[in-house]
Design a protein around this motif. Structure first.
Motif, PDB file in Angstrom:
ATOM      1  N   THR A 256     -47.607  12.789   2.543  1.00 17.26           N
ATOM      2  CA  THR A 256     -46.261  13.256   2.277  1.00 17.26           C
ATOM      3  C   THR A 256     -45.626  12.833   0.987  1.00 17.26           C
ATOM      4  OG1 THR A 256     -45.733  13.392   4.898  1.00 17.26           O
ATOM      5  CG2 THR A 256     -43.857  13.366   3.351  1.00 17.26           C
ATOM      6  N   LYS A 257     -45.967  11.504   0.668  1.00 16.42           N
ATOM      7  CA  LYS A 257     -45.445  10.824  -0.721  1.00 16.42           C
ATOM      8  C   LYS A 257     -46.330  11.608  -1.861  1.00 16.42           C
ATOM      9  CE  LYS A 257     -43.752   6.356   0.381  1.00 16.42           C
ATOM     10  NZ  LYS A 257     -44.378   5.974   1.609  1.00 16.42           N
ATOM     11  N   ILE A 258     -47.420  11.995  -1.858  1.00 13.58           N
ATOM     12  CA  ILE A 258     -48.121  12.346  -2.893  1.00 13.58           C
ATOM     13  C   ILE A 258     -48.194  13.891  -3.069  1.00 13.58           C
ATOM     14  CG2 ILE A 258     -49.686  10.516  -3.078  1.00 13.58           C
ATOM     15  CD1 ILE A 258     -51.648  12.031  -1.679  1.00 13.58           C
ATOM     16  N   GLY A 259     -47.864  14.725  -2.094  1.00 14.87           N
ATOM     17  CA  GLY A 259     -47.837  16.147  -2.085  1.00 14.87           C
ATOM     18  C   GLY A 259     -46.535  16.778  -1.900  1.00 14.87           C
ATOM     19  N   SER A 260     -46.708  18.251  -1.688  1.00  9.85           N
ATOM     20  CA  SER A 260     -45.525  18.953  -1.365  1.00  9.85           C
ATOM     21  C   SER A 260     -45.582  19.240   0.170  1.00  9.85           C
ATOM     22  CB  SER A 260     -45.296  20.342  -1.977  1.00  9.85           C
ATOM     23  OG  SER A 260     -46.383  21.307  -1.316  1.00  9.85           O
ATOM     24  N   LYS A 261     -46.585  19.042   0.870  1.00  7.36           N
ATOM     25  CA  LYS A 261     -46.790  19.154   2.364  1.00  7.36           C
ATOM     26  C   LYS A 261     -46.324  18.050   2.930  1.00  7.36           C
ATOM     27  CE  LYS A 261     -50.267  22.847   1.606  1.00  7.36           C
ATOM     28  NZ  LYS A 261     -51.571  23.135   2.049  1.00  7.36           N
ATOM     29  N   GLN A 262     -45.534  18.040   4.115  1.00  7.67           N
ATOM     30  CA  GLN A 262     -45.127  16.870   4.925  1.00  7.67           C
ATOM     31  C   GLN A 262     -45.947  16.730   6.240  1.00  7.67           C
ATOM     32  OE1 GLN A 262     -41.010  16.093   5.137  1.00  7.67           O
ATOM     33  NE2 GLN A 262     -40.718  16.873   2.934  1.00  7.67           N
ATOM     34  N   VAL A 263     -46.482  15.677   6.741  1.00  3.30           N
ATOM     35  CA  VAL A 263     -46.866  15.493   7.893  1.00  3.30           C
ATOM     36  C   VAL A 263     -46.426  14.120   8.560  1.00  3.30           C
ATOM     37  CG1 VAL A 263     -49.137  15.269   9.204  1.00  3.30           C
ATOM     38  CG2 VAL A 263     -49.139  16.828   7.344  1.00  3.30           C
ATOM     39  N   GLY A 264     -45.752  14.123   9.749  1.00  4.90           N
ATOM     40  CA  GLY A 264     -45.469  12.988  10.287  1.00  4.90           C
ATOM     41  C   GLY A 264     -45.239  13.107  11.688  1.00  4.90           C
ATOM     42  N   MET A 265     -44.941  12.085  12.367  1.00  5.70           N
ATOM     43  CA  MET A 265     -44.358  11.964  13.632  1.00  5.70           C
ATOM     44  C   MET A 265     -42.680  12.087  13.872  1.00  5.70           C
ATOM     45  SD  MET A 265     -47.179  10.756  15.431  1.00  5.70           S
ATOM     46  CE  MET A 265     -46.255  10.410  16.902  1.00  5.70           C
ATOM     47  N   MET A 266     -42.405  12.702  14.786  1.00  9.09           N
ATOM     48  CA  MET A 266     -40.889  12.830  14.980  1.00  9.09           C
ATOM     49  C   MET A 266     -40.177  11.589  15.367  1.00  9.09           C
ATOM     50  SD  MET A 266     -39.917  14.962  18.277  1.00  9.09           S
ATOM     51  CE  MET A 266     -38.406  14.391  18.435  1.00  9.09           C
ATOM     52  N   GLY A 267     -40.967  10.495  15.976  1.00 10.57           N
ATOM     53  CA  GLY A 267     -40.188   9.420  16.562  1.00 10.57           C
ATOM     54  C   GLY A 267     -39.843   9.584  17.883  1.00 10.57           C
ATOM     55  N   VAL A 268     -39.054   8.841  18.681  1.00 12.88           N
ATOM     56  CA  VAL A 268     -38.455   9.056  19.873  1.00 12.88           C
ATOM     57  C   VAL A 268     -37.637   9.917  20.111  1.00 12.88           C
ATOM     58  CG1 VAL A 268     -38.148   7.743  22.103  1.00 12.88           C
ATOM     59  CG2 VAL A 268     -39.954   6.806  20.657  1.00 12.88           C
ATOM     60  N   ALA A 269     -37.260  10.855  20.876  1.00 13.46           N
ATOM     61  CA  ALA A 269     -36.279  11.664  21.168  1.00 13.46           C
ATOM     62  C   ALA A 269     -34.997  11.061  21.439  1.00 13.46           C
ATOM     63  CB  ALA A 269     -36.480  12.980  21.945  1.00 13.46           C
ATOM     64  N   ASN A 270     -33.684  11.168  21.018  1.00 15.23           N
ATOM     65  CA  ASN A 270     -32.703  10.321  21.315  1.00 15.23           C
ATOM     66  C   ASN A 270     -31.615  11.277  22.125  1.00 15.23           C
ATOM     67  OD1 ASN A 270     -30.130   8.968  21.039  1.00 15.23           O
ATOM     68  ND2 ASN A 270     -29.686  10.122  19.263  1.00 15.23           N
ATOM     69  N   PRO A 271     -31.532  10.858  23.633  1.00 16.55           N
ATOM     70  CA  PRO A 271     -30.696  11.602  24.331  1.00 16.55           C
ATOM     71  C   PRO A 271     -29.302  11.298  24.182  1.00 16.55           C
ATOM     72  CG  PRO A 271     -31.869   9.692  25.556  1.00 16.55           C
ATOM     73  CD  PRO A 271     -32.087   9.590  24.172  1.00 16.55           C
ATOM     74  N   ASN A 272     -28.790  12.397  23.845  1.00 13.01           N
ATOM     75  CA  ASN A 272     -27.089  12.081  23.451  1.00 13.01           C
ATOM     76  C   ASN A 272     -26.243  13.508  23.760  1.00 13.01           C
ATOM     77  OD1 ASN A 272     -26.525  14.417  20.788  1.00 13.01           O
ATOM     78  ND2 ASN A 272     -28.924  13.062  20.714  1.00 13.01           N
ATOM     79  N   GLN A 273     -24.969  13.290  24.191  1.00 11.06           N
ATOM     80  CA  GLN A 273     -24.263  14.447  24.783  1.00 11.06           C
ATOM     81  C   GLN A 273     -24.088  15.484  23.896  1.00 11.06           C
ATOM     82  OE1 GLN A 273     -20.432  13.666  26.017  1.00 11.06           O
ATOM     83  NE2 GLN A 273     -20.903  14.088  28.177  1.00 11.06           N
ATOM     84  N   PRO A 274     -23.862  15.484  22.523  1.00 11.02           N
ATOM     85  CA  PRO A 274     -23.901  16.617  21.810  1.00 11.02           C
ATOM     86  C   PRO A 274     -25.000  17.645  21.911  1.00 11.02           C
ATOM     87  CG  PRO A 274     -23.027  14.992  20.520  1.00 11.02           C
ATOM     88  CD  PRO A 274     -23.547  14.247  21.810  1.00 11.02           C
ATOM     89  N   ASP A 275     -26.263  16.984  21.625  1.00 12.74           N
ATOM     90  CA  ASP A 275     -27.518  17.859  21.929  1.00 12.74           C
ATOM     91  C   ASP A 275     -27.673  18.403  23.220  1.00 12.74           C
ATOM     92  OD1 ASP A 275     -28.128  17.459  19.244  1.00 12.74           O
ATOM     93  OD2 ASP A 275     -29.561  16.105  19.574  1.00 12.74           O
ATOM     94  N   LEU A 276     -27.402  17.462  24.157  1.00 15.49           N
ATOM     95  CA  LEU A 276     -27.268  18.348  25.527  1.00 15.49           C
ATOM     96  C   LEU A 276     -26.443  19.354  25.829  1.00 15.49           C
ATOM     97  CD1 LEU A 276     -28.557  17.619  28.565  1.00 15.49           C
ATOM     98  CD2 LEU A 276     -26.516  16.097  28.991  1.00 15.49           C
ATOM     99  N   LEU A 277     -25.376  19.157  25.089  1.00 14.13           N
ATOM    100  CA  LEU A 277     -24.409  20.542  25.176  1.00 14.13           C
ATOM    101  C   LEU A 277     -25.125  21.587  24.467  1.00 14.13           C
ATOM    102  CD1 LEU A 277     -20.885  18.755  24.503  1.00 14.13           C
ATOM    103  CD2 LEU A 277     -21.839  19.859  26.872  1.00 14.13           C
ATOM    104  N   ILE A 278     -25.735  21.459  23.476  1.00 13.67           N
ATOM    105  CA  ILE A 278     -26.665  22.583  22.701  1.00 13.67           C
ATOM    106  C   ILE A 278     -27.639  23.152  23.914  1.00 13.67           C
ATOM    107  CG2 ILE A 278     -28.235  22.903  20.678  1.00 13.67           C
ATOM    108  CD1 ILE A 278     -26.706  21.058  19.090  1.00 13.67           C
TER     109      ILE A 278
END
Ligand SMILES: NC(=O)c1ccc[n+]([C@@H]2O[C@H](COP(=O)([O-])OP(=O)(O)OC[C@H]3O[C@@H](n4cnc5c(N)ncnc54)[C@H](OP(=O)(O)O)[C@@H]3O)[C@@H](O)[C@H]2O)c1
Length: 323
Positions: A256-278
């Motif tokens: 990701t640092k050396i090129g224009s394409k990005q590859v990576g893990m998203m990390g652990v999803a964060n449970p939260n009420q605004p997204d639950l409403l979406i």
């Protein structure tokens, strides 16, 4: 009340159905009479302490918490003194961390939302964890945009079925990757194109994508890179093996640092009420429909987990409670 109890790391055979006291909600909690819960890979990763690193959070020799099950839907039976959003009798759903494989659970009000009236408790319980994972991965890490070409690997699973429909709701052209038996189902939830991974390698067919959302995480960083357009992003939500995980984290961030394409893990999803409403809005509007593979009664939770662990569930596996 009956609850599934988990006291030792190991196979689902070690789970027990026990009679315990009903939980008493704290001031900011509601007591839910559970109608349905859903099983996620997280449940069996915790239960088996697999990968081993799980023990750092759960307890080194044995689990600190004996409760299992994150996704829930049910009816509010009582509320704590500072609860303002819910009343007894409200139908709710959400992600409560642990304790949904039970007849009752106490949950913080900010982990819940009113259940959409047009869907069942099973459909509601199917959606929080996979919804957070798809939404946060595609929107926050992937910066999904209308008009993009998006590929979802693992399109037939819990996260994948949500991700395909979510990507369509953003106005993208979606390709879903799954096995032969799931091609029609993945088309039926809106995928514009489908790829059968038993016959075709999406990283070697000459197609390029703006966004790859991988709910499996089984390909090399170089393979993802090959399938991305210049400026494209690959967001990995799934986990297969530790070497692959480290490759995705370390090599992915270097690439990701050396090129224009990005590859990576998203990390652990964060449970939260605004997204639950979406998520609630997506379900209410019918833009996303929960795909349910099987339902098991609470007493058969070990079978439900065993089935999910095989890695070929078609959508979500549900635990029905008290019905
Ligand atoms: N980052 C986070 O916070 C987060 C949150 C939730 C889940 N996850 C991770 O995301 C992953 C997916 O979760 P899930 O709930 O969707 O799991 P799941 O429902 O168990 O996924 C099963 C699906 O995977 C598909 N599959 C298996 N092998 C495949 C392959 N080689 N290529 C393409 N598809 C394949 C199967 O389809 P076929 O039968 O057609 O093969 C099946 O439909 C898991 O690794 C989980 O740990 C991460």
């Amino acid at each position: 009340m009956k609850t599934i109890v988990w006291t030792k790391y190991g196979s689902p055979d070690l789970l027990q159905l026990k009679e315990v006291e009903k939980p008493v909600p704290k001031d900011n909690e509601v007591l839910i009479k559970i109608h349905a819960a859903s099983v996620n890979p997280l449940d069996w990763h915790r239960m088996r302490a697999s990968p081993f690193l799980v023990r750092l959070g759960e307890g080194f020799f044995k689990p600190k918490d004996t409760k299992l099950g994150a996704d829930v839907a049910g009816i509010v039976e009582a509320v704590g003194s500072s609860v303002t959003q819910f009343r007894p009798g409200d139908a709710v759903f959400g992600e409560i961390g642990a304790g949904s494989f039970a007849e009752y659970a106490a949950a913080r009000e900010d982990r819940l939302a009113l259940k959409p009236a047009n869907i069942s408790f099973e459909e509601a319980a199917a959606s929080p964890v996979v919804g957070f994972t798809a939404l946060q991965g595609m929107r926050d890490t992937g910066h999904i945009q209308s008009g993009q070409k998006v590929l979802v690997n693992g399109a037939a699973g819990g996260v994948g079925t949500f991700a395909v429909q979510l990507a369509k709701s953003y106005g993208t052209e979606v390709t879903g990757v799954c096995s032969t038996r799931n091609l029609d189902m993945v088309r039926s939830i809106g995928a514009d194109h489908v790829i059968d991974y038993t016959r075709e390698d999406f990283t070697r067919n000459g197609q390029r994508y703006d966004l790859i959302y991988d709910a499996i995480g089984n390909r090399s960083v170089f393979a993802y890179r090959r399938a991305l357009k210049p400026g494209g992003k690959c967001v990995i939500a799934g986990f297969t093996t530790m070497p692959r995980l480290f490759e995705h984290m370390i090599l992915g961030s270097l690439i990701t640092k050396i090129g224009s394409k990005q590859v990576g893990m998203m990390g652990v999803a964060n449970p939260n009420q605004p997204d639950l409403l979406i998520i609630k809005e997506l379900l209410e509007s019918g833009k996303v429909k929960s795909v349910i593979d099987r339902c098991y009664p609470l007493s058969e939770t070990p079978e439900a987990i065993r089935y999910l662990e095989k890695g070929h569930a078609r959508g979500k596996v549900i635990i029905t409670v008290g019905q």
